[in-house]
Write a protein that holds these residues in place. Structure first.
Motif, PDB file in Angstrom:
ATOM      1  N   SER A 249      31.931  41.359  54.604  1.00 27.85           N
ATOM      2  CA  SER A 249      32.878  41.761  53.560  1.00 27.85           C
ATOM      3  C   SER A 249      33.059  43.270  53.616  1.00 27.85           C
ATOM      4  O   SER A 249      32.198  43.994  54.129  1.00 27.85           O
ATOM      5  CB  SER A 249      32.392  41.323  52.176  1.00 27.85           C
ATOM      6  OG  SER A 249      31.139  41.929  51.889  1.00 27.85           O
ATOM      7  N   ILE A 250      34.204  43.743  53.092  1.00 28.20           N
ATOM      8  CA  ILE A 250      34.516  45.175  53.091  1.00 28.20           C
ATOM      9  C   ILE A 250      34.961  45.575  51.689  1.00 28.20           C
ATOM     10  O   ILE A 250      35.593  44.779  50.975  1.00 28.20           O
ATOM     11  CB  ILE A 250      35.597  45.503  54.149  1.00 28.20           C
ATOM     12  CG1 ILE A 250      35.769  47.025  54.286  1.00 28.20           C
ATOM     13  CG2 ILE A 250      36.900  44.786  53.846  1.00 28.20           C
ATOM     14  CD1 ILE A 250      36.631  47.419  55.478  1.00 28.20           C
ATOM     15  N   ASN A 251      34.628  46.786  51.296  1.00 26.31           N
ATOM     16  CA  ASN A 251      34.932  47.216  49.939  1.00 26.31           C
ATOM     17  C   ASN A 251      36.308  47.883  49.851  1.00 26.31           C
ATOM     18  O   ASN A 251      36.925  48.239  50.858  1.00 26.31           O
ATOM     19  CB  ASN A 251      33.860  48.184  49.436  1.00 26.31           C
ATOM     20  CG  ASN A 251      33.795  49.465  50.255  1.00 26.31           C
ATOM     21  OD1 ASN A 251      34.137  49.466  51.438  1.00 26.31           O
ATOM     22  ND2 ASN A 251      33.351  50.567  49.636  1.00 26.31           N
ATOM     23  N   ASP A 252      36.812  48.042  48.617  1.00 28.49           N
ATOM     24  CA  ASP A 252      38.012  48.834  48.319  1.00 28.49           C
ATOM     25  C   ASP A 252      37.557  50.205  47.824  1.00 28.49           C
ATOM     26  O   ASP A 252      36.529  50.322  47.140  1.00 28.49           O
ATOM     27  CB  ASP A 252      38.851  48.156  47.239  1.00 28.49           C
ATOM     28  CG  ASP A 252      39.379  46.797  47.670  1.00 28.49           C
ATOM     29  OD1 ASP A 252      39.620  46.619  48.882  1.00 28.49           O
ATOM     30  OD2 ASP A 252      39.531  45.915  46.799  1.00 28.49           O
ATOM     31  N   ILE A 253      38.345  51.234  48.162  1.00 24.61           N
ATOM     32  CA  ILE A 253      37.968  52.595  47.753  1.00 24.61           C
ATOM     33  C   ILE A 253      39.191  53.364  47.282  1.00 24.61           C
ATOM     34  O   ILE A 253      40.343  52.993  47.559  1.00 24.61           O
ATOM     35  CB  ILE A 253      37.304  53.370  48.921  1.00 24.61           C
ATOM     36  CG1 ILE A 253      38.245  53.436  50.141  1.00 24.61           C
ATOM     37  CG2 ILE A 253      35.966  52.743  49.292  1.00 24.61           C
ATOM     38  CD1 ILE A 253      37.697  54.281  51.279  1.00 24.61           C
ATOM     39  N   THR A 254      38.927  54.450  46.544  1.00 23.76           N
ATOM     40  CA  THR A 254      39.978  55.398  46.121  1.00 23.76           C
ATOM     41  C   THR A 254      39.526  56.794  46.522  1.00 23.76           C
ATOM     42  O   THR A 254      38.379  57.181  46.256  1.00 23.76           O
ATOM     43  CB  THR A 254      40.190  55.332  44.611  1.00 23.76           C
ATOM     44  OG1 THR A 254      40.642  54.016  44.249  1.00 23.76           O
ATOM     45  CG2 THR A 254      41.240  56.347  44.170  1.00 23.76           C
ATOM     46  N   VAL A 255      40.419  57.556  47.177  1.00 25.94           N
ATOM     47  CA  VAL A 255      40.081  58.920  47.597  1.00 25.94           C
ATOM     48  C   VAL A 255      41.215  59.868  47.219  1.00 25.94           C
ATOM     49  O   VAL A 255      42.372  59.466  47.080  1.00 25.94           O
ATOM     50  CB  VAL A 255      39.843  59.008  49.121  1.00 25.94           C
ATOM     51  CG1 VAL A 255      38.656  58.160  49.523  1.00 25.94           C
ATOM     52  CG2 VAL A 255      41.082  58.614  49.897  1.00 25.94           C
ATOM     53  N   ASN A 256      40.843  61.103  47.082  1.00 25.66           N
ATOM     54  CA  ASN A 256      41.843  62.148  46.847  1.00 25.66           C
ATOM     55  C   ASN A 256      42.399  62.602  48.187  1.00 25.66           C
ATOM     56  O   ASN A 256      41.680  62.631  49.190  1.00 25.66           O
ATOM     57  CB  ASN A 256      41.198  63.326  46.114  1.00 25.66           C
ATOM     58  CG  ASN A 256      42.216  64.391  45.736  1.00 25.66           C
ATOM     59  OD1 ASN A 256      42.501  65.286  46.533  1.00 25.66           O
ATOM     60  ND2 ASN A 256      42.734  64.293  44.522  1.00 25.66           N
ATOM     61  N   GLU A 257      43.657  62.943  48.182  1.00 21.67           N
ATOM     62  CA  GLU A 257      44.302  63.351  49.431  1.00 21.67           C
ATOM     63  C   GLU A 257      43.580  64.535  50.077  1.00 21.67           C
ATOM     64  O   GLU A 257      43.531  64.662  51.306  1.00 21.67           O
ATOM     65  CB  GLU A 257      45.765  63.718  49.142  1.00 21.67           C
ATOM     66  CG  GLU A 257      46.566  64.098  50.374  1.00 21.67           C
ATOM     67  CD  GLU A 257      47.994  64.512  49.997  1.00 21.67           C
ATOM     68  OE1 GLU A 257      48.909  63.755  50.344  1.00 21.67           O
ATOM     69  OE2 GLU A 257      48.157  65.560  49.352  1.00 21.67           O
ATOM     70  N   ALA A 343      34.197  36.882  54.866  1.00 24.08           N
ATOM     71  CA  ALA A 343      34.467  36.455  53.496  1.00 24.08           C
ATOM     72  C   ALA A 343      35.571  37.301  52.864  1.00 24.08           C
ATOM     73  O   ALA A 343      36.419  36.783  52.137  1.00 24.08           O
ATOM     74  CB  ALA A 343      33.185  36.541  52.671  1.00 24.08           C
ATOM     75  N   ASP A 344      35.564  38.592  53.092  1.00 19.54           N
ATOM     76  CA  ASP A 344      36.594  39.513  52.564  1.00 19.54           C
ATOM     77  C   ASP A 344      37.096  40.326  53.737  1.00 19.54           C
ATOM     78  O   ASP A 344      36.396  41.202  54.236  1.00 19.54           O
ATOM     79  CB  ASP A 344      35.994  40.405  51.484  1.00 19.54           C
ATOM     80  CG  ASP A 344      37.028  41.346  50.863  1.00 19.54           C
ATOM     81  OD1 ASP A 344      38.200  41.317  51.298  1.00 19.54           O
ATOM     82  OD2 ASP A 344      36.653  42.106  49.956  1.00 19.54           O
ATOM     83  N   SER A 345      38.292  40.004  54.196  1.00 20.89           N
ATOM     84  CA  SER A 345      38.794  40.606  55.436  1.00 20.89           C
ATOM     85  C   SER A 345      39.589  41.889  55.247  1.00 20.89           C
ATOM     86  O   SER A 345      39.942  42.539  56.229  1.00 20.89           O
ATOM     87  CB  SER A 345      39.685  39.589  56.167  1.00 20.89           C
ATOM     88  OG  SER A 345      40.830  39.290  55.384  1.00 20.89           O
ATOM     89  N   GLU A 346      39.876  42.276  53.997  1.00 19.38           N
ATOM     90  CA  GLU A 346      40.734  43.453  53.791  1.00 19.38           C
ATOM     91  C   GLU A 346      40.115  44.418  52.802  1.00 19.38           C
ATOM     92  O   GLU A 346      39.756  44.046  51.684  1.00 19.38           O
ATOM     93  CB  GLU A 346      42.113  43.021  53.281  1.00 19.38           C
ATOM     94  CG  GLU A 346      43.083  44.190  53.107  1.00 19.38           C
ATOM     95  CD  GLU A 346      44.454  43.747  52.626  1.00 19.38           C
ATOM     96  OE1 GLU A 346      45.453  44.340  53.052  1.00 19.38           O
ATOM     97  OE2 GLU A 346      44.514  42.789  51.805  1.00 19.38           O
TER      98      GLU A 346
END
Length: 376
Positions: A249-257, A343-346
């Protein structure tokens, strides 16, 4: 003439009773063999008697009367005769047996004046039955706990006496100590009259994702007790099907430019024997490669430990353009390993813009003319 002969024999018999004793004895003639070769022996007297002589017989030995042979309980020597032959009738059966013996002796006669020789005779009975033993394996699905499964040693026919076996295991792709408990020259017995014995082996459970694995068991005969028993198929295979699975599985993230990079984490859920791997690649969303981030692709290889993680780093492009929050993603594919899936492809990355813009209004100066004009 016949009356005279009988009279003479009677006189002689009476004389022998008064002054001497005749002796009866036994003589072996032939041995017996299954299925239909009968044995025989003779009952002898050293001098003929004027009257019939009844001789009572007794039997002993390793053979059992009524099961292995039949023979009369008594014999009669006819008056005027010196012997009589007795047939020992063999009884054929389907039981593997060693060669057995019938020991014949004389217990009593109906004439107390007749001496009984104390000798006995032995008739051998050879068996015609042979049995073979084959070992069968098993298939079983592994669980997280230990369990027991049986190899089975099966004999083609029952034997009269115990057959003693030796059993050992050998590693295949399944290994002793981690997949099953080894046995070396362990003793097992196919009991007399039985045709099989179970040979239990402990299968060790775990939570490791593995391929289907095998090991073997082998038997040999330690002691057949002189019976015609051989091993036809000494080796059999045990097959262990795994019940464990693992996934990526792979996580979702948020980053600043302005962060410079986005770091995704890929996680392996469970242990995998032999390790596991996958492919990955970035995919545009509202964020575009070359203007918002640098495209990336490649592969990750995992040792196979439970909870193991790997990182994917993607460069973020900082520009001077005021933009809304934009997204791109990492796609996982082509997982390899024993019972390994995705299990989590994206994994989605949201890029928060760090550029701001302000607006100012400027006026103008103008000299009026007689006609209309425009100014900004």
């Amino acid at each position: 003439m016949m009356r005279l002969l009988l009279l003479i024999l009677s006189i002689l018999s009476s004389y022998s009773i008064l002054f001497s004793q005749e002796t009866v004895s036994l003589q072996a003639i032939s041995n017996a063999k299954e299925p239909a070769q009968n044995g025989s022996f003779k009952v002898l007297i050293d001098n003929a008697l004027a009257s019939d002589l009844l001789i009572n017989l007794q039997y002993s030995g390793t053979a059992t009367i009524g099961e292995d042979y039949s023979s009369p309980a008594s014999a009669t020597i006819i008056a005027g005769q010196l012997e009589t032959e007795i047939i020992l009738t063999v009884i054929d059966n389907a039981i593997a047996e060693p060669s057995e013996t019938v020991v014949v002796s004389i217990s009593t006669t109906d004439n107390p004046a007749v001496n009984i020789e104390t000798n006995s005779v032995t008739i051998n009975i050879d068996d015609n039955d042979a049995a073979t033993i084959s070992l069968a394996g098993f298939s079983l699905t592994e669980t997280d706990a230990s369990q027991t499964a049986n190899f089975v040693a099966t004999m083609s026919a029952a034997a009269q006496h115990d057959v003693l076996l030796s059993f050992s295991t050998s590693d295949g792709t399944a290994l002793a100590g981690s997949d099953f408990t080894a046995q070396t020259a362990a003793a097992y017995t196919i009991a007399a009259g039985q045709t099989s014995v179970n040979i239990p082996v402990t299968i060790l459970g775990d939570q490791i994702s593995e391929p289907t694995e095998t090991f073997t068991g082998t038997i040999s005969i330690n002691n057949a007790n002189a019976q015609q028993v051989t091993v036809l198929n000494p080796t059999a295979t045990a097959t262990i099907t795994d019940d464990d699975a693992a996934s990526f599985s792979i996580n979702d993230i948020t980053v600043n430019e302005g962060a410079g990079s986005a770091i995704f984490t890929v996680t392996l859920s469970a242990a995998v024997q032999g390790g596991a791997s996958l492919q990955y690649a970035t995919v545009d969303g509202t964020a575009l490669a070359t203007s918002d981030y640098t495209a990336s692709s490649g592969s990750l290889t995992f040792t196979g430990n439970v909870g193991e993680t790997k990182s994917i780093t993607v460069a973020i492009i900082d520009n001077a353009v005021a933009e809304p929050t934009e997204t791109f993603s990492i796609k996982l594919s082509a997982a390899t390993g024993n019972n390994v899936s995705i299990a989590d492809s994206e994994g989605i990355c949201s890029i928060t813009d760090n550029d701001a813009a302000t607006i100012s209004l400027a006026g103008f100066s103008l000299t009026e003319t007689d006609a209309s004009q425009t100014a900004n």
